[in-house]
Write a protein that holds these residues in place. Structure first.
Motif, mmCIF file in Angstrom:
data_model
loop_
_atom_site.group_PDB
_atom_site.id
_atom_site.type_symbol
_atom_site.label_atom_id
_atom_site.label_comp_id
_atom_site.label_asym_id
_atom_site.label_seq_id
_atom_site.Cartn_x
_atom_site.Cartn_y
_atom_site.Cartn_z
ATOM 1 N N TYR A 290 0.809 -1.216 0.000
ATOM 2 C CA TYR A 290 0.000 0.000 0.000
ATOM 3 C C TYR A 290 0.843 1.267 0.000
ATOM 4 O O TYR A 290 0.416 2.303 -0.524
ATOM 5 N N SER A 291 2.039 1.219 0.578
ATOM 6 C CA SER A 291 2.868 2.432 0.627
ATOM 7 C C SER A 291 3.679 2.618 -0.654
ATOM 8 O O SER A 291 3.820 3.744 -1.144
ATOM 9 N N LEU A 292 4.200 1.530 -1.209
ATOM 10 C CA LEU A 292 5.053 1.654 -2.393
ATOM 11 C C LEU A 292 4.253 1.967 -3.650
ATOM 12 O O LEU A 292 4.777 2.560 -4.594
ATOM 13 N N ARG A 293 2.981 1.568 -3.679
ATOM 14 C CA ARG A 293 2.154 1.757 -4.870
ATOM 15 C C ARG A 293 1.204 2.944 -4.743
ATOM 16 O O ARG A 293 0.323 3.127 -5.570
ATOM 17 N N ASN A 294 1.371 3.760 -3.706
ATOM 18 C CA ASN A 294 0.414 4.828 -3.453
ATOM 19 C C ASN A 294 1.161 6.100 -3.056
ATOM 20 O O ASN A 294 1.771 6.166 -1.991
ATOM 21 N N ASN A 295 1.115 7.108 -3.917
ATOM 22 C CA ASN A 295 1.860 8.340 -3.662
ATOM 23 C C ASN A 295 1.332 9.090 -2.439
ATOM 24 O O ASN A 295 2.104 9.682 -1.683
ATOM 25 N N ASP A 296 0.007 9.093 -2.243
ATOM 26 C CA ASP A 296 -0.557 9.773 -1.078
ATOM 27 C C ASP A 296 -0.078 9.125 0.215
ATOM 28 O O ASP A 296 0.243 9.815 1.196
ATOM 29 N N MET A 297 -0.025 7.796 0.220
ATOM 30 C CA MET A 297 0.435 7.090 1.413
ATOM 31 C C MET A 297 1.922 7.339 1.654
ATOM 32 O O MET A 297 2.348 7.526 2.804
ATOM 33 N N LYS A 298 2.712 7.360 0.585
ATOM 34 C CA LYS A 298 4.141 7.649 0.758
ATOM 35 C C LYS A 298 4.355 9.049 1.323
ATOM 36 O O LYS A 298 5.216 9.255 2.187
ATOM 37 N N GLY A 299 3.551 10.012 0.867
ATOM 38 C CA GLY A 299 3.656 11.356 1.402
ATOM 39 C C GLY A 299 3.275 11.420 2.870
ATOM 40 O O GLY A 299 3.923 12.110 3.668
ATOM 41 N N ALA A 300 2.222 10.677 3.241
ATOM 42 C CA ALA A 300 1.788 10.665 4.648
ATOM 43 C C ALA A 300 2.829 9.997 5.536
ATOM 44 O O ALA A 300 3.062 10.435 6.670
ATOM 45 N N LEU A 301 3.455 8.946 5.047
ATOM 46 C CA LEU A 301 4.492 8.269 5.827
ATOM 47 C C LEU A 301 5.701 9.177 6.023
ATOM 48 O O LEU A 301 6.305 9.199 7.100
ATOM 49 N N ARG A 302 6.067 9.933 4.967
ATOM 50 C CA ARG A 302 7.179 10.892 5.115
ATOM 51 C C ARG A 302 6.830 11.953 6.149
ATOM 52 O O ARG A 302 7.657 12.331 6.979
ATOM 53 N N MET A 303 5.605 12.432 6.120
ATOM 54 C CA MET A 303 5.153 13.417 7.089
ATOM 55 C C MET A 303 5.226 12.849 8.506
ATOM 56 O O MET A 303 5.652 13.531 9.442
ATOM 57 N N LEU A 304 4.829 11.577 8.665
ATOM 58 C CA LEU A 304 4.856 10.944 9.982
ATOM 59 C C LEU A 304 6.278 10.785 10.483
ATOM 60 O O LEU A 304 6.590 11.094 11.644
ATOM 61 N N LEU A 305 7.169 10.306 9.628
ATOM 62 C CA LEU A 305 8.544 10.031 10.047
ATOM 63 C C LEU A 305 9.352 11.297 10.292
ATOM 64 O O LEU A 305 10.338 11.274 11.032
ATOM 65 N N LEU A 306 8.941 12.426 9.673
ATOM 66 C CA LEU A 306 9.669 13.676 9.831
ATOM 67 C C LEU A 306 9.061 14.589 10.892
ATOM 68 O O LEU A 306 9.522 15.719 11.084
ATOM 69 N N ARG A 307 8.027 14.105 11.577
ATOM 70 C CA ARG A 307 7.401 14.911 12.629
ATOM 71 C C ARG A 307 8.382 15.173 13.758
ATOM 72 O O ARG A 307 9.204 14.318 14.095
ATOM 73 N N LYS A 308 8.281 16.330 14.365
ATOM 74 C CA LYS A 308 9.151 16.658 15.491
ATOM 75 C C LYS A 308 8.705 15.878 16.728
ATOM 76 O O LYS A 308 7.513 15.718 16.982
ATOM 77 N N PRO A 309 9.663 15.359 17.500
ATOM 78 C CA PRO A 309 9.313 14.640 18.725
ATOM 79 C C PRO A 309 8.459 15.479 19.651
ATOM 80 O O PRO A 309 8.693 16.683 19.805
ATOM 81 N N GLY A 310 7.465 14.835 20.257
ATOM 82 C CA GLY A 310 6.603 15.521 21.196
ATOM 83 C C GLY A 310 5.400 16.188 20.579
ATOM 84 O O GLY A 310 4.537 16.703 21.272
ATOM 85 N N PHE A 311 5.310 16.171 19.226
ATOM 86 C CA PHE A 311 4.172 16.775 18.565
ATOM 87 C C PHE A 311 2.993 15.832 18.659
ATOM 88 O O PHE A 311 3.085 14.676 18.329
ATOM 89 N N SER A 312 1.866 16.340 19.130
ATOM 90 C CA SER A 312 0.705 15.470 19.397
ATOM 91 C C SER A 312 0.079 14.982 18.114
ATOM 92 O O SER A 312 -0.021 15.718 17.123
ATOM 93 N N LEU A 313 -0.396 13.682 18.158
ATOM 94 C CA LEU A 313 -1.144 13.143 17.035
ATOM 95 C C LEU A 313 -2.595 13.636 17.093
ATOM 96 O O LEU A 313 -3.324 13.425 16.168
#
Length: 313
Positions: A290-313
């Motif tokens: 789902y992540s490799l075949r989906n650009n929206d999901m890849k963008g969301a995963l990058r956003m998740l992994l680059l979030r600053k520590p302590g930022f609330s979900l």
């Protein structure tokens, strides 16, 4: 015929994937790694969908539920197998075996029904795009997922209650790595006609109806996509369905290989290998598909992994 509501067997022995003890450590490491990848990958999918407002749509709501079910699905079988390998003790209590069978049936049924629901969602999005937002409202898709959970639970509970009505008199070795319903039933020394009948009716419908629905949905999707004039439009339509169709092929392909082929065409070891595919390998691969075949999901995963520590979900 009246059944005796008791069991003379207090525990079963799970023979596992191999009868060679020297392979236990290697199998432990392999399945531990697979379990960790499955848990982390599916958790990232859930969190990525949670934080990205662009993914707050029916398609990704179904996907987040599928990821949650995959985590639960593998947790039902793999941890017990890992404990068996590390301890060398392959025994499982009767009540634990019944409980494992219930949760396995529940989450396996959920996987099947959710895949069918996702196919319906893609059918509506591609074949009726002007009416999609009016039909697939939050109330509708939340209710649809709730029905999926309820039906799968009712199906699993029915099989489990009938399993507890069987008597087990002597042989208690299960030639599998978990308490698979069909394998456990074959160990019973009482009549299993009702159990087999319910497996082929309720159990069959839980797998067959979603599968037929998927085939019908994708037939209409394929016809609709062929009518799209632009090549870009066709690619975009196929890309939104490609990940789901890949997962469907992996999941149902292995199940059909186990349960719908003549027993003379495959061995017990081949059945176990196929079972590993849909109980362990497919849930592990789903996040990658789902992540490799989906650009929206890849963008969301990058956003998740680059979030600053302590930022609330």
């Amino acid at each position: 015929m009246k059944r005796e509501n008791h069991s003379r067997v207090s525990e079963f022995i799970l023979l596992g994937l191999s009868d060679q003890p020297e392979q236990d450590r290697l199998l432990f490491l392999i399945f531990l790694l697979m379990y960790l990848i499955t848990g982390l990958g599916n958790l990232l999918i859930i969190l990525a969908i949670r934080i990205d407002p662009r993914l707050h749509t029916p398609m990704y709501f179904f996907l987040s539920n599928l990821s949650l079910v995959d985590i639960c699905f593998t947790t039902t079988t793999i941890p017990k197998m890992l404990v068996n390998y590390i301890s060398g003790n392959k025994e499982i209590l009767y009540i634990s075996c019944v409980t494992q069978a219930f949760f396995f049936l529940w989450f396996a049924g959920l996987d099947s029904i959710l895949l069918g629901s996702m196919a319906y969602d893609r059918y509506m999005a591609i074949c009726a795009p002007l009416h999609y937002t009016m039909i697939m409202t939050p109330r509708v898709y939340v209710l649809l997922v709730a029905v999926c959970w309820f039906w799968a639970c009712a199906n699993a509970l029915t099989h489990t209650v009938l399993l507890t009505q069987l008597s087990f008199c002597g042989h208690n070795e299960i030639p599998h790595f978990f308490c698979d319903l069909g394998v456990v039933i074959r160990l019973a020394c009482s009549d299993t006609f009702i159990n087999d009948l319910v497996i082929y009716t309720m159990g069959g419908l839980t797998a067959l109806i979603p599968f037929i629905g998927i085939l019908i949905s994708y037939f209409h999707i394929f016809v609709a996509v062929l009518k799209i004039p632009s090549a870009y439009g066709k690619r975009k339509a196929f890309s939104t369905c490609g990940s789901h169709l890949t997962v469907v092929c992996l999941f149902y392909g292995t199940i059909i290989g186990v349960y719908f082929n003549p027993t003379s065409t495959h061995t017990a070891q081949q059945d176990i290998a196929s079972t590993v595919m849909y109980t362990a390998v497919t849930p592990m691969l789903n996040p990658f598909i789902y992540s490799l075949r989906n650009n929206d999901m890849k963008g969301a995963l990058r956003m998740l992994l680059l979030r600053k520590p302590g930022f609330s979900l």
